[in-house]
Motif scaffolding. Sequence first.
Motif, PDB file in Angstrom:
ATOM      1  N   TYR A  63     -13.271   1.335   0.346  1.00  0.00           N
ATOM      2  CA  TYR A  63     -14.054   1.839  -0.790  1.00  0.00           C
ATOM      3  C   TYR A  63     -13.219   1.767  -2.078  1.00  0.00           C
ATOM      4  O   TYR A  63     -13.678   1.283  -3.121  1.00  0.00           O
ATOM      5  CB  TYR A  63     -14.515   3.275  -0.512  1.00  0.00           C
ATOM      6  N   LEU A  64     -11.984   2.230  -1.970  1.00  0.00           N
ATOM      7  CA  LEU A  64     -11.090   2.178  -3.127  1.00  0.00           C
ATOM      8  C   LEU A  64     -10.893   0.725  -3.578  1.00  0.00           C
ATOM      9  O   LEU A  64     -10.922   0.426  -4.781  1.00  0.00           O
ATOM     10  CB  LEU A  64      -9.742   2.832  -2.778  1.00  0.00           C
ATOM     11  N   GLY A  65     -10.734  -0.158  -2.615  1.00  0.00           N
ATOM     12  CA  GLY A  65     -10.577  -1.583  -2.928  1.00  0.00           C
ATOM     13  C   GLY A  65     -11.770  -2.115  -3.703  1.00  0.00           C
ATOM     14  O   GLY A  65     -11.615  -2.878  -4.664  1.00  0.00           O
ATOM     15  N   LYS A  66     -12.975  -1.721  -3.294  1.00  0.00           N
ATOM     16  CA  LYS A  66     -14.193  -2.175  -3.982  1.00  0.00           C
ATOM     17  C   LYS A  66     -14.227  -1.652  -5.408  1.00  0.00           C
ATOM     18  O   LYS A  66     -14.588  -2.356  -6.338  1.00  0.00           O
ATOM     19  CB  LYS A  66     -15.427  -1.694  -3.222  1.00  0.00           C
ATOM     20  N   LEU A  82      -8.177  -2.984 -13.652  1.00  0.00           N
ATOM     21  CA  LEU A  82      -7.325  -2.815 -12.474  1.00  0.00           C
ATOM     22  C   LEU A  82      -7.238  -4.112 -11.688  1.00  0.00           C
ATOM     23  O   LEU A  82      -8.129  -4.961 -11.784  1.00  0.00           O
ATOM     24  CB  LEU A  82      -7.866  -1.694 -11.577  1.00  0.00           C
ATOM     25  N   GLU A  83      -6.190  -4.209 -10.886  1.00  0.00           N
ATOM     26  CA  GLU A  83      -5.929  -5.445 -10.165  1.00  0.00           C
ATOM     27  C   GLU A  83      -5.433  -5.085  -8.758  1.00  0.00           C
ATOM     28  O   GLU A  83      -4.466  -4.326  -8.621  1.00  0.00           O
ATOM     29  CB  GLU A  83      -4.822  -6.163 -10.952  1.00  0.00           C
ATOM     30  N   LEU A  84      -6.108  -5.593  -7.731  1.00  0.00           N
ATOM     31  CA  LEU A  84      -5.681  -5.373  -6.348  1.00  0.00           C
ATOM     32  C   LEU A  84      -4.480  -6.281  -6.073  1.00  0.00           C
ATOM     33  O   LEU A  84      -4.529  -7.461  -6.380  1.00  0.00           O
ATOM     34  CB  LEU A  84      -6.845  -5.704  -5.403  1.00  0.00           C
ATOM     35  N   MET A  85      -3.396  -5.729  -5.499  1.00  0.00           N
ATOM     36  CA  MET A  85      -2.158  -6.494  -5.393  1.00  0.00           C
ATOM     37  C   MET A  85      -1.826  -6.972  -3.977  1.00  0.00           C
ATOM     38  O   MET A  85      -0.841  -7.674  -3.767  1.00  0.00           O
ATOM     39  CB  MET A  85      -1.002  -5.669  -5.949  1.00  0.00           C
ATOM     40  N   ALA A  86      -2.616  -6.533  -2.997  1.00  0.00           N
ATOM     41  CA  ALA A  86      -2.385  -6.977  -1.616  1.00  0.00           C
ATOM     42  C   ALA A  86      -3.691  -6.803  -0.854  1.00  0.00           C
ATOM     43  O   ALA A  86      -4.492  -5.934  -1.195  1.00  0.00           O
ATOM     44  CB  ALA A  86      -1.277  -6.151  -0.967  1.00  0.00           C
ATOM     45  N   PRO A  87      -3.905  -7.612   0.181  1.00  0.00           N
ATOM     46  CA  PRO A  87      -5.104  -7.402   0.998  1.00  0.00           C
ATOM     47  C   PRO A  87      -5.035  -6.018   1.651  1.00  0.00           C
ATOM     48  O   PRO A  87      -3.944  -5.526   1.950  1.00  0.00           O
ATOM     49  CB  PRO A  87      -5.030  -8.516   2.053  1.00  0.00           C
ATOM     50  N   ILE A  88      -6.195  -5.397   1.836  1.00  0.00           N
ATOM     51  CA  ILE A  88      -6.216  -4.066   2.452  1.00  0.00           C
ATOM     52  C   ILE A  88      -6.369  -4.245   3.962  1.00  0.00           C
ATOM     53  O   ILE A  88      -7.456  -4.517   4.465  1.00  0.00           O
ATOM     54  CB  ILE A  88      -7.362  -3.209   1.870  1.00  0.00           C
ATOM     55  N   GLU A  89      -5.256  -4.130   4.679  1.00  0.00           N
ATOM     56  CA  GLU A  89      -5.257  -4.365   6.118  1.00  0.00           C
ATOM     57  C   GLU A  89      -5.726  -3.129   6.878  1.00  0.00           C
ATOM     58  O   GLU A  89      -6.407  -3.228   7.883  1.00  0.00           O
ATOM     59  CB  GLU A  89      -3.854  -4.755   6.585  1.00  0.00           C
ATOM     60  N   ILE A  98      -3.850   1.367   3.461  1.00  0.00           N
ATOM     61  CA  ILE A  98      -2.959   1.342   2.304  1.00  0.00           C
ATOM     62  C   ILE A  98      -3.501   0.376   1.256  1.00  0.00           C
ATOM     63  O   ILE A  98      -3.854  -0.762   1.569  1.00  0.00           O
ATOM     64  CB  ILE A  98      -1.521   0.949   2.718  1.00  0.00           C
ATOM     65  N   VAL A  99      -3.585   0.863   0.017  1.00  0.00           N
ATOM     66  CA  VAL A  99      -4.118   0.054  -1.084  1.00  0.00           C
ATOM     67  C   VAL A  99      -3.030  -0.087  -2.147  1.00  0.00           C
ATOM     68  O   VAL A  99      -2.524   0.910  -2.663  1.00  0.00           O
ATOM     69  CB  VAL A  99      -5.364   0.724  -1.701  1.00  0.00           C
ATOM     70  N   CYS A 100      -2.687  -1.326  -2.447  1.00  0.00           N
ATOM     71  CA  CYS A 100      -1.683  -1.583  -3.482  1.00  0.00           C
ATOM     72  C   CYS A 100      -2.396  -2.227  -4.673  1.00  0.00           C
ATOM     73  O   CYS A 100      -3.049  -3.257  -4.523  1.00  0.00           O
ATOM     74  CB  CYS A 100      -0.588  -2.506  -2.956  1.00  0.00           C
ATOM     75  N   PHE A 101      -2.251  -1.622  -5.817  1.00  0.00           N
ATOM     76  CA  PHE A 101      -2.954  -2.126  -7.006  1.00  0.00           C
ATOM     77  C   PHE A 101      -2.129  -1.807  -8.244  1.00  0.00           C
ATOM     78  O   PHE A 101      -1.095  -1.141  -8.176  1.00  0.00           O
ATOM     79  CB  PHE A 101      -4.355  -1.501  -7.098  1.00  0.00           C
ATOM     80  N   ARG A 102      -2.609  -2.279  -9.398  1.00  0.00           N
ATOM     81  CA  ARG A 102      -1.942  -1.885 -10.638  1.00  0.00           C
ATOM     82  C   ARG A 102      -2.904  -1.965 -11.814  1.00  0.00           C
ATOM     83  O   ARG A 102      -3.966  -2.587 -11.744  1.00  0.00           O
ATOM     84  CB  ARG A 102      -0.698  -2.736 -10.913  1.00  0.00           C
ATOM     85  N   TYR A 103      -2.500  -1.320 -12.866  1.00  0.00           N
ATOM     86  CA  TYR A 103      -3.228  -1.333 -14.126  1.00  0.00           C
ATOM     87  C   TYR A 103      -2.738  -2.552 -14.901  1.00  0.00           C
ATOM     88  O   TYR A 103      -1.533  -2.805 -14.965  1.00  0.00           O
ATOM     89  CB  TYR A 103      -2.932  -0.034 -14.893  1.00  0.00           C
TER      90      TYR A 103
END
Length: 505
Positions: A400-403, A411-418, A421-426
Motif C-alpha cells: 500500500y505504501l509503495g502504491k 517521492l521515488e521508490l528506491m527498491a522493489p518491495i519484496e 520493507i519500503v525504501c524510498f526518498r523525497y
Amino acid sequence: MTADTSPHCNTAALGPAQESLDPEDWQSLRHQAHTMLDDMFDYLRDLRQRPVWQPIPDEVRARFQSTIPVEPSSLAQAHVEFMESILPFAAGNAHPGFMGWVQGGGTPVGMLAEMLAAGLNANVGGRDQIPIEVERQVARWMREVFSFPETAAGLFVTGSSMANFIAVVIARDVALGFESRRSGVAGDTRRLTAYASQGVHGCLAKGMDMAGLGSDALRLIATDGRGRIDLDALALAIAEDRAAGCTPFFVAGTAGTVDMGAIDDLAALADLCQREKLWFHVDGAYGALAMLAPDLAPRLRGIERADSLAFDFHKWGQVPYDAGFILVRDGALQQQAFTSPAVYLQREGRGLAGGSPWPCDFGPDLSRGFRALKTWLTLKVYGTAAIGAVISRTCRLAQYLGKRIAATPELELMAPIELNIVCFRYRAENPERANRQIVIDLQESGAVAPSSTILDGRFVIRAAIVNHRTSQAEMDTLVEKTLEFGRRWNSRTSLDTQRADSIGG
Ligand SMILES: *Cc1c(COP(=O)(O)O)cnc(C)c1O
C-alpha cells in the motif's frame, strides 16, 4: 542449630525471616503492584496518543547520574520515577508509528509472561525442571514449522546475532574436526572461508571474527536486481578460493535482508551446498517466521534443507525482547560443539541433576532466563494463524505504501518491495542531505519513525513494517509528513540559494 565456632560469623545476629528481601506487608505490595500493572496496560492501550519517540532533555538524562543508593526508597516512589523519567523516553518500538530498523512491537500477553517467568526466577541452563520442557516444546513446534527432522535441536538465545555466531562455530568445528576445540584455530593452515550476499547482516562478519576465522574470510557475493545472492558469482568465488588453497565451509542464505527484505533462492543454495559439501545456514532473523503466513511460506522454499537456521521471535513474532532461536538439523553436532565437562555440572539418572542433556550443552550460556515461556504463551494464546496474519498484513501495508509513493511525483521508490520493507526518498536537488534531514524531522515529529539505509551508494528512507499495531493510518502519515518536511527543506534550500546568489551577485 550447632553453635557458631567461627569468629567471623556471628549467627546470633541472624534474626527471623523478616530480614529477607520479601516485603513485610504483602497487602501493600499487592496494591502497589496492581497500580504498576494498570499503568502498563494504560500505556499499551493509549500508545497512539503518545509520540513514537521524543528527544531526551538533558535534565532527564542527568537524573541517571546519581550515586548508587545505599539506603532504601519506596517502590511507589521508584515507580513514579519510572513513569516520569523512563517510560516516555524509550525508543518507541511498541508504538504503531515505529518503522525504523526491524523491531517487534511486543504484546500484553508477552508482558504478563515476563512477569510469570520473573516470579519463578527459573534458571534454564539445566537440571530436571519443566521450564526446560517448555523450551523443548517450542523446539518441537519449530521443527514442525520448518519441517526439520526429529534429530534437530533448538535453543533460545538472546537474538539472531548469537544464533548466527553459534551456527558458524558448529560449522567450523565440523569442518576442522571437534579436536580443534582444544587445539584452536590459530595454527590451522586450512583457511576456512564462508559466503553470503552483500545484503547479509553485519553480525555474520562479527561471528566469523569471534569464531577466530576473521571477518575477511566471509566473502560478500554480489546480488541481483531483487537483492538475492548471485548464484553464478557464488559458485565462481568458491572455485577461486579452492584454487587459492582456501577451504570453503559455510554458506549463509538470508531470508529477509535488513536493508530491503530480500529472500535468497534458498532451494538453489541448498543444491549448491549439497554439491559442494558445504554447511548450509539460513539467517532468517526476521523473515523465517513468514512460514506462519500461508501466502508467504512458499517463498521460503528450501529453508527446510538448512543445516542450521537462526531466527528471532522478538521481531515478526511480536514476543517481547529478547527471544532469539537457533535450530540445528543434527542436534548431536551442536552438542559436540558446545558440551564441556565440569564436576559441578555432573548429571544423574534421577534427582534434580537429571534430565541430561541440558540446554547449557548446546550453546555458550550456562545461566539462562526463561525466554521460552513468553514465546510459548504468545503462540498458545494468539495461535500461529494470528501471528501469520500479522506478518501477512505488514507486507500488504508495505505494498500500500509503495502504491502511494508511486502515485506521488515528489517521492521515488528506491527498491522493489519484496516483503515488509519500503525504501524510498523525497526528490530534491541534494537528495542525500535532504532525506537525511527528513528522517530526523520525521523522528523528532513523534508521528512516525522510519530509519535510513544506503542502497547502491544512495541514501534512502527505510520503513520496515514489523509491528502488529501498525495500520494504513501510519502509512498515510509517513507519506504526508515526508512531503511536508521535504517541501520545507526545498523552500529553505531555495531561499539559501537565493541568499547565496544575492550575496555572490
Ligand atoms: C535483526 C537481524 C539480525 C540480528 O538479530 P538480533 O536479534 O538483533 O541479534 C541478523 N540478521 C538479520 C537479517 C536481521 O534482521
